[in-house]
Write a protein that holds these residues in place. Structure first.
Motif, PDB file in Angstrom:
ATOM      1  N   TYR A 117       0.843  -1.191   0.000  1.00 49.77           N
ATOM      2  CA  TYR A 117       0.000   0.000   0.000  1.00 49.77           C
ATOM      3  C   TYR A 117       0.880   1.244   0.000  1.00 49.77           C
ATOM      4  N   SER A 157       1.579   5.507   0.001  1.00 50.48           N
ATOM      5  CA  SER A 157       1.071   6.648   0.760  1.00 50.48           C
ATOM      6  C   SER A 157       0.662   7.734  -0.225  1.00 50.48           C
ATOM      7  N   ASP A 191     -12.149   1.043   2.968  1.00 51.60           N
ATOM      8  CA  ASP A 191     -12.464   0.125   4.067  1.00 51.60           C
ATOM      9  C   ASP A 191     -13.586   0.647   4.957  1.00 51.60           C
ATOM     10  N   PHE A 210      -9.204   8.545  10.354  1.00 51.49           N
ATOM     11  CA  PHE A 210      -8.591   7.342  10.924  1.00 51.49           C
ATOM     12  C   PHE A 210      -8.003   6.458   9.828  1.00 51.49           C
ATOM     13  N   ARG A 211      -8.745   6.288   8.736  1.00 50.06           N
ATOM     14  CA  ARG A 211      -8.281   5.436   7.646  1.00 50.06           C
ATOM     15  C   ARG A 211      -7.052   6.027   6.966  1.00 50.06           C
ATOM     16  N   ARG A 212      -7.026   7.329   6.780  1.00 51.57           N
ATOM     17  CA  ARG A 212      -5.885   7.977   6.125  1.00 51.57           C
ATOM     18  C   ARG A 212      -4.589   7.712   6.881  1.00 51.57           C
ATOM     19  N   ASP A 213      -4.648   7.648   8.207  1.00 44.33           N
ATOM     20  CA  ASP A 213      -3.446   7.433   9.007  1.00 44.33           C
ATOM     21  C   ASP A 213      -2.803   6.074   8.747  1.00 44.33           C
ATOM     22  N   TYR A 214      -3.584   5.139   8.221  1.00 40.83           N
ATOM     23  CA  TYR A 214      -3.055   3.801   7.956  1.00 40.83           C
ATOM     24  C   TYR A 214      -2.059   3.809   6.798  1.00 40.83           C
ATOM     25  N   PHE A 215      -2.158   4.796   5.923  1.00 41.38           N
ATOM     26  CA  PHE A 215      -1.337   4.844   4.712  1.00 41.38           C
ATOM     27  C   PHE A 215      -0.228   5.885   4.871  1.00 41.38           C
ATOM     28  N   SER A 216       0.633   5.668   5.826  1.00 41.04           N
ATOM     29  CA  SER A 216       1.701   6.631   6.111  1.00 41.04           C
ATOM     30  C   SER A 216       2.915   6.371   5.228  1.00 41.04           C
ATOM     31  N   LYS A 265       5.065   3.548   6.742  1.00 41.60           N
ATOM     32  CA  LYS A 265       4.575   2.183   6.497  1.00 41.60           C
ATOM     33  C   LYS A 265       4.820   1.781   5.043  1.00 41.60           C
ATOM     34  N   ASP A 297       7.125  -1.571   4.287  1.00 40.51           N
ATOM     35  CA  ASP A 297       6.672  -2.733   3.522  1.00 40.51           C
ATOM     36  C   ASP A 297       7.658  -3.059   2.401  1.00 40.51           C
TER      37      ASP A 297
END
Length: 376
Positions: A168, A170, A314, A351-357, A360, A364
């Motif tokens: 994923y 960013s 999501d 909240f969802r946006r923070d997952y795609f930093s 991260k 990956d």
């Protein structure tokens, strides 16, 4: 471990691939790993600023670009591999050299559009480009893609011989100072507006959005506007801009639909900051960067029920039926009427946006580089 990152394509990239390359390079600089030495083929800022081949106005200029790109991939890049002796070569623009290389290859295939939507590309160009892609998928090659949806689509067309990993990305780091000029020039500070950012490619379904907006105005009788920012599609087959312009005129929406063309980062920030809602009705995406950008600005998002967008959001977006103007209009009306729904979408989106930093995104990649992780 040495990693060579090919950034040549930044001299023409304007959309999602540009964001991917810039954010990966930036993250590699910002979050160094003690066991990885990153080598860039080009300085990313300088290469992105090179306008030599941007917006070619003739067939001769386009041919010159293709020759330059071919020369880079098949001769200059292999020479750099010999010079630097990397353990891994990352090509984030679909194409890896056809020549044999001593290192592992990570080739990023962002989507399967070339196979899924052949009608959107000039026949000769598609045949040529697919040939380049296939010739580079050899030896110790691992394919990187952006979503599980894209992985399944690629496996359908390429088979499962080569490992395909999902990483994923960013979204774009929009850190420039805001330029409110675009807001005041178009009187967007006087009325709420729905926003869409991107090229006018046919797969974006922007005529459907214009039709839905017309229905929204008729049913709600409110002083809303619609901003469709971005340039024309990348080829005559793909370009819906003339269709959108004519539709806006035929529906009498010239005062309600704003078509500012390409916009600078400073203007993008302003458009996100002031938008009432972001609408993304695309029929096919590999990832869908703008919905995450909008969520990061606290803008509620409506998107189509396309698989990659559902995967990325999501549950943080309001889902409309792909290609259905009536259903899209109903979702726009719902967003305008239901304040609690709007607030819920804003909070879920943040909240969802923070997952795609960026961190991260890089981690990956680092895991795949260091551990040779099995296929996800």
């Amino acid at each position: 471990m040495k990693v060579l990152l090919d950034l040549q394509y930044l001299n023409v990239a304007t959309t999602g691939i540009k964001t991917y390359m810039m954010e990966l390079a930036k993250a590699a600089k910002t979050y160094p790993h003690p066991d990885i030495e990153w080598i860039f083929t080009h300085d990313p800022i300088e290469q992105a600023a090179d306008h030599t081949f941007k917006n070619p106005s003739s067939k001769f200029q386009r041919l010159n670009y293709h020759l330059d790109y071919f020369r880079w991939k098949e001769f200059q890049l292999p020479d750099l591999v010999k010079k630097h002796q990397p353990d891994v070569l990352i090509c984030p623009d679909f194409v890896s050299p056809a020549a044999s290389l001593s290192c592992r290859r990570m080739t990023v295939l962002h989507d399967a559009f070339f196979w899924q939507m052949p009608q959107n590309y000039p026949r000769w160009w598609r045949k040529y480009f697919l040939n380049l892609i296939r010739k580079g998928l050899k030896e110790k090659t691992e394919i990187i893609t952006t979503t599980s949806y894209s992985k399944k689509a690629l496996q359908k067309h390429l088979g499962e011989e080569l490992p395909i990993h999902v990483v994923y990305q960013s979204p774009k780091s929009l850190t420039s100072r805001m330029d409110k000029g675009i807001i005041t020039r178009n009187n967007l500070d006087q009325s709420p507006y729905f926003f869409h950012l991107g090229t006018f490619d046919k797969r974006k379904n922007l005529p459907v959005l214009v039709q839905a907006f017309k229905t929204f105005l008729e049913k709600e009788n409110k002083d809303f506007k619609l901003v469709l920012a971005g340039g024309p599609g990348q080829s005559n087959q793909m370009n819906d801009f003339p269709i959108v312009e004519k539709l806006v005129s035929d529906l009498g929406l010239q005062d309600r639909v704003i078509l500012p063309g390409y916009v600078k980062d400073e203007e993008i920030i302003a458009l996100y900051q002031h938008a009432f809602g972001y609408v993304f009705p695309s029929e096919n995406e590999g990832f869908g960067i703008p919905i995450l950008e909008a969520m990061g600005f606290g803008i509620p998002v409506i998107h189509s029920d396309q698989a990659a967008l559902i995967e990325v959001s999501d549950g943080a977006g309001l889902i409309a039926k792909t290609g259905d103007a009536s259903d899209l209009a109903e979702k726009m009306i719902l967003l305008g009427r239901d304040k609690s729904l709007r607030e819920d979408l804003i909070q879920k989106g943040l909240f969802r946006r923070d997952y795609f930093s960026p961190q991260k995104f890089l981690q990956d990649f680092q895991q795949l580089i260091l551990d040779a992780a099995p296929t996800l």
